[in-house]
Design a protein around this motif. Structure first.
Motif, mmCIF file in Angstrom:
data_model
loop_
_atom_site.group_PDB
_atom_site.id
_atom_site.type_symbol
_atom_site.label_atom_id
_atom_site.label_comp_id
_atom_site.label_asym_id
_atom_site.label_seq_id
_atom_site.Cartn_x
_atom_site.Cartn_y
_atom_site.Cartn_z
ATOM 1 N N ASP A 22 0.643 -1.461 -0.238
ATOM 2 C CA ASP A 22 -0.176 -0.146 -0.155
ATOM 3 C C ASP A 22 0.934 1.310 -0.665
ATOM 4 O O ASP A 22 0.230 2.216 -0.685
ATOM 5 C CB ASP A 22 -1.511 -0.102 1.162
ATOM 6 C CG ASP A 22 -1.849 1.494 0.916
ATOM 7 O OD1 ASP A 22 -2.881 1.614 0.701
ATOM 8 O OD2 ASP A 22 -2.184 1.436 2.236
ATOM 9 N N SER A 25 2.753 1.571 -3.099
ATOM 10 C CA SER A 25 1.422 1.706 -4.315
ATOM 11 C C SER A 25 1.378 3.292 -4.127
ATOM 12 O O SER A 25 0.977 4.087 -5.234
ATOM 13 C CB SER A 25 0.619 0.745 -4.279
ATOM 14 O OG SER A 25 -0.600 1.157 -3.473
ATOM 15 N N LYS A 26 1.435 4.523 -3.548
ATOM 16 C CA LYS A 26 1.381 5.635 -3.228
ATOM 17 C C LYS A 26 2.411 6.981 -3.879
ATOM 18 O O LYS A 26 2.233 7.383 -4.092
ATOM 19 C CB LYS A 26 0.921 6.187 -1.992
ATOM 20 C CG LYS A 26 -0.457 5.450 -1.412
ATOM 21 C CD LYS A 26 -0.711 5.745 0.094
ATOM 22 C CE LYS A 26 -2.555 5.219 0.551
ATOM 23 N NZ LYS A 26 -2.913 4.954 1.826
ATOM 24 N N LYS A 27 3.240 5.414 -4.547
ATOM 25 C CA LYS A 27 4.307 6.374 -4.412
ATOM 26 C C LYS A 27 4.193 6.338 -5.794
ATOM 27 O O LYS A 27 4.058 5.306 -6.946
ATOM 28 C CB LYS A 27 5.542 5.066 -4.606
ATOM 29 C CG LYS A 27 6.372 5.444 -2.189
ATOM 30 C CD LYS A 27 6.882 7.104 -2.092
ATOM 31 C CE LYS A 27 7.626 7.866 -3.100
ATOM 32 N NZ LYS A 27 7.824 9.309 -2.375
ATOM 33 N N LYS A 28 4.498 7.366 -6.587
ATOM 34 C CA LYS A 28 4.684 8.155 -8.307
ATOM 35 C C LYS A 28 5.323 7.074 -8.969
ATOM 36 O O LYS A 28 5.467 6.412 -9.989
ATOM 37 C CB LYS A 28 4.037 9.456 -8.997
ATOM 38 C CG LYS A 28 3.046 10.266 -8.163
ATOM 39 C CD LYS A 28 3.128 11.219 -8.573
ATOM 40 C CE LYS A 28 1.404 11.808 -8.149
ATOM 41 N NZ LYS A 28 1.021 12.701 -8.584
#
Length: 77
Positions: A22, A25-28
């Motif tokens: 999670d 997944s939030k890191k671009k």
């Protein structure tokens, strides 16, 4: 331990792996520094560096992460 019969799932690698996925997944960007990821992960779930390393090992074995450039962690999703 990968799966434990404890009532505390916050120490199981399946649970911690899900939380770390999670965070990733939030890191671009597709790559992140080891200690930077630890800092972000620790904001979500307070874990020791040893348990964090075991969680990374689990994700590496599962093919979710791999070694990136200059020792960074690269996500494979």
């Amino acid at each position: 331990m990968i799966i434990d019969k404890n009532i505390n799932p916050e120490r199981d690698l399946y649970y911690l792996g899900g939380l770390l996925i999670d965070v990733l997944s939030k890191k671009k960007s597709s790559e992140i520094d080891y200690l930077e990821l630890y800092r972000l992960f620790n904001q979500k779930q307070n874990v020791t560096i040893n348990l964090y390393s075991l969680t990374l090992d689990w994700l590496f074995i599962s093919g979710i992460i791999t070694k990136g450039e200059n020792g960074k962690i690269k996500k494979c999703f």
